[in-house]
Design an enzyme around this catalytic site. Structure first.
Site, PDB file in Angstrom:
ATOM      1  N   THR A 121      21.915  17.414  30.204  1.00 45.85           N
ATOM      2  CA  THR A 121      20.793  17.854  31.813  1.00 45.85           C
ATOM      3  C   THR A 121      20.154  19.325  31.775  1.00 45.85           C
ATOM      4  O   THR A 121      20.586  20.642  30.357  1.00 45.85           O
ATOM      5  CB  THR A 121      22.304  17.804  32.593  1.00 45.85           C
ATOM      6  OG1 THR A 121      20.933  18.928  33.477  1.00 45.85           O
ATOM      7  CG2 THR A 121      22.982  18.635  32.067  1.00 45.85           C
ATOM      8  N   TYR A 145      29.525  21.949  36.516  1.00 45.52           N
ATOM      9  CA  TYR A 145      28.322  20.607  35.743  1.00 45.52           C
ATOM     10  C   TYR A 145      28.334  20.811  34.487  1.00 45.52           C
ATOM     11  O   TYR A 145      27.735  20.047  33.734  1.00 45.52           O
ATOM     12  CB  TYR A 145      27.992  19.705  36.687  1.00 45.52           C
ATOM     13  CG  TYR A 145      26.678  18.902  35.842  1.00 45.52           C
ATOM     14  CD1 TYR A 145      27.905  17.391  35.768  1.00 45.52           C
ATOM     15  CD2 TYR A 145      25.585  19.709  36.213  1.00 45.52           C
ATOM     16  CE1 TYR A 145      26.722  16.873  35.472  1.00 45.52           C
ATOM     17  CE2 TYR A 145      24.335  17.999  35.631  1.00 45.52           C
ATOM     18  CZ  TYR A 145      24.805  16.948  35.388  1.00 45.52           C
ATOM     19  OH  TYR A 145      24.138  15.541  34.505  1.00 45.52           O
TER      20      TYR A 145
HETATM   21  N1  UFG Z   1      16.353  18.435  48.332  1.00 46.18           N
HETATM   22  C1  UFG Z   1      15.635  18.688  49.234  1.00 46.18           C
HETATM   23  N2  UFG Z   1      16.814  17.915  50.586  1.00 46.18           N
HETATM   24  C2  UFG Z   1      17.355  16.424  50.065  1.00 46.18           C
HETATM   25  C3  UFG Z   1      18.207  16.578  48.441  1.00 46.18           C
HETATM   26  C4  UFG Z   1      16.794  18.054  47.928  1.00 46.18           C
HETATM   27  O1  UFG Z   1      15.609  19.144  50.207  1.00 46.18           O
HETATM   28  O2  UFG Z   1      18.164  15.910  50.666  1.00 46.18           O
HETATM   29  C5  UFG Z   1      15.278  19.199  47.170  1.00 46.18           C
HETATM   30  C6  UFG Z   1      16.504  20.170  46.981  1.00 46.18           C
HETATM   31  O3  UFG Z   1      16.533  21.423  47.545  1.00 46.18           O
HETATM   32  C7  UFG Z   1      15.464  21.142  45.140  1.00 46.18           C
HETATM   33  C8  UFG Z   1      15.401  19.319  44.579  1.00 46.18           C
HETATM   34  O4  UFG Z   1      15.250  18.271  46.077  1.00 46.18           O
HETATM   35  O5  UFG Z   1      14.707  21.287  45.377  1.00 46.18           O
HETATM   36  C9  UFG Z   1      15.755  18.478  44.436  1.00 46.18           C
HETATM   37  O6  UFG Z   1      17.328  18.286  44.735  1.00 46.18           O
HETATM   38  P1  UFG Z   1      17.796  17.121  43.610  1.00 46.18           P
HETATM   39  O7  UFG Z   1      19.516  17.064  44.415  1.00 46.18           O
HETATM   40  O8  UFG Z   1      17.173  15.543  43.991  1.00 46.18           O
HETATM   41  O9  UFG Z   1      18.080  17.940  42.246  1.00 46.18           O
HETATM   42  P2  UFG Z   1      18.321  18.838  41.672  1.00 46.18           P
HETATM   43  O10 UFG Z   1      17.292  19.468  41.079  1.00 46.18           O
HETATM   44  O11 UFG Z   1      19.367  20.009  42.366  1.00 46.18           O
HETATM   45  O12 UFG Z   1      18.794  18.621  40.924  1.00 46.18           O
HETATM   46  C10 UFG Z   1      18.896  17.591  39.656  1.00 46.18           C
HETATM   47  C11 UFG Z   1      19.699  16.961  38.596  1.00 46.18           C
HETATM   48  C12 UFG Z   1      20.886  17.153  38.459  1.00 46.18           C
HETATM   49  C13 UFG Z   1      20.997  18.663  37.858  1.00 46.18           C
HETATM   50  C14 UFG Z   1      20.242  19.838  38.268  1.00 46.18           C
HETATM   51  C15 UFG Z   1      19.609  21.024  37.116  1.00 46.18           C
HETATM   52  O13 UFG Z   1      20.255  15.458  39.450  1.00 46.18           O
HETATM   53  O14 UFG Z   1      22.081  17.077  37.738  1.00 46.18           O
HETATM   54  O15 UFG Z   1      18.680  19.226  38.552  1.00 46.18           O
HETATM   55  O16 UFG Z   1      19.359  21.456  38.173  1.00 46.18           O
HETATM   56  F1  UFG Z   1      22.144  19.435  37.765  1.00 46.18           F
END
Ligand code: UFG
Length: 332
Positions: A121, A145
């Site tokens: 990841t 994680y």
């Molecule tokens: N976001 C929102 N609203 C939501 C969900 C997400 O604004 O309801 C934003 C988050 O703040 C972020 C972007 O959308 O800026 C993406 O968020 P996600 O939760 O979809 O994904 P992440 O980037 O947080 O997580 C991903 C992977 C994880 C991993 C991580 C590593 O899904 O498994 O990147 O940084 F750990």
């Protein structure tokens, strides 16, 4: 004589594992799926794969499968993937993602499996000093994680140095979308990933989408991520498998991303466009631990594997996610 050997796919009833199983079968590889069905779905296992319900740490079960099917390689997707849950319950992550992976690797070695492909990841980078993040940058995960996955990368590195096995750790960026033919998709209830949440909202399964932070150091103030279509990600696994077999002395750690980012607002605009309606949006504070922007330096995978993105199109990713979300009501 040209006959391909069988591949063991752990977590093959899950989101990414089921797409990899489809890609393997499409390419003519026999597939054995091992999944405990804690988060996966029996119906997500593709037709044509052998399915075994069980745990990756059940050495006698896994050893028996390896021997009976003459498994040539393991693609290891099984694990826990929810970052906030890993903060609340770190030992679950060190168990599922680290300790049980250790047992799986030990079983693989004991039964002469020569190749291992591991779902890693971008979380191993934590909050990188510079983007795009490259594999040569120091890893510094900021949650259990990411640490639970990084430790498994380290185990594989040391194991491959000591035993006749090579490995490829693929560091996934933001995986999204669904099989364009509609055979699989993201099915987990209560998902938190942006595109999943947004397509649920577009279909009326949620009231709307909360935007977590509008004051980031990005062009429009919302978080920027490198969204990769799950079918491109699955294809990278096939190419990695062929590379491991062709060059048994070489192991690889490769970013899986397109090398460009989209903001939360750009993603929501795409969902509105593809759904033909407007999702309701609310502004919320930043979520703890979110970097401003995280994109992949993908030069290494492009230089190492024949892999080339075929679905690098945000609207296409959203279209496939929407189509899957629509069909999900009929399956769940
Ligand atoms: N976001 C929102 N609203 C939501 C969900 C997400 O604004 O309801 C934003 C988050 O703040 C972020 C972007 O959308 O800026 C993406 O968020 P996600 O939760 O979809 O994904 P992440 O980037 O947080 O997580 C991903 C992977 C994880 C991993 C991580 C590593 O899904 O498994 O990147 O940084 F750990």
């Amino acid at each position: 004589m040209g006959e391909k050997p069988a591949i063991l796919v752990t977590g093959g009833a899950g989101y990414i594992g089921s797409h990899a199983a489809l890609a393997l079968l499409d390419a003519g590889w026999p597939v054995v799926v091992l999944d405990n069905l804690v988060t996966g779905f029996r119906w997500a296992v593709p037709d044509g794969a052998v399915f075994v319900e069980g745990d990756i740490a059940d050495s006698s079960l896994v050893g028996g499968l390896i021997d009976a099917h003459e498994i040539a390689a393991i693609m290891h997707f099984a694990g826990s993937v929810v970052v906030p849950e890993s903060v609340e319950n770190p030992l679950k992550y060190y168990d599922n993602n680290t300790a049980r992976s250790r047992t799986l690797v030990a079983t693989a070695i004991a039964h002469q499996v020569r190749h291992f492909i591991f779902s890693s990841t971008a979380a191993v980078y934590g909050i990188p000093d510079t983007i795009p993040a490259s594999e040569s940058m120091p890893t510094d995960p900021i949650n259990p994680y990411g640490r639970s996955k990084l430790m498994t990368e380290w185990m594989l590195r040391d194991t491959a140095a000591a035993h006749p096995m090579n490995y490829c750790a693929l560091r996934y960026f933001n995986v999204a979308g669904a099989d364009p033919a509609g055979r699989s998709g993201q099915s987990t209830a209560g998902a938190t990933h942006l595109i999943k949440v947004a397509v649920e909202a577009a279909l009326g399964k949620r009231d709307g989408v909360a935007i977590f932070g509008t004051d980031y150091d990005t062009p429009d103030g919302t978080g920027v991520r490198d969204y990769i279509h799950v079918s491109d990600l699955a294809a990278a696994h096939i190419d990695a498998l062929e590379k491991l077999i062709a060059k048994p002395n070489d192991s690889h750690i490769l970013n899986c991303g397109y090398g460009r980012g989209f903001s939360v607002l750009e993603v929501l605009d795409s969902v509105d466009r593809m759904a033909g309606s407007q999702i309701s949006r609310t502004m919320e504070p930043r979520r703890a631990g979110d970097p401003d922007a995280l994109t992949a330096d993908n030069r290494l995978i492009l230089g190492t594997l024949p892999w080339r993105p075929e679905h690098d199109d945000l609207d296409g990713i959203v279209r496939d996610a929407l189509a899957w979300e629509k069909s999900l009501g009929e399956k769940a």
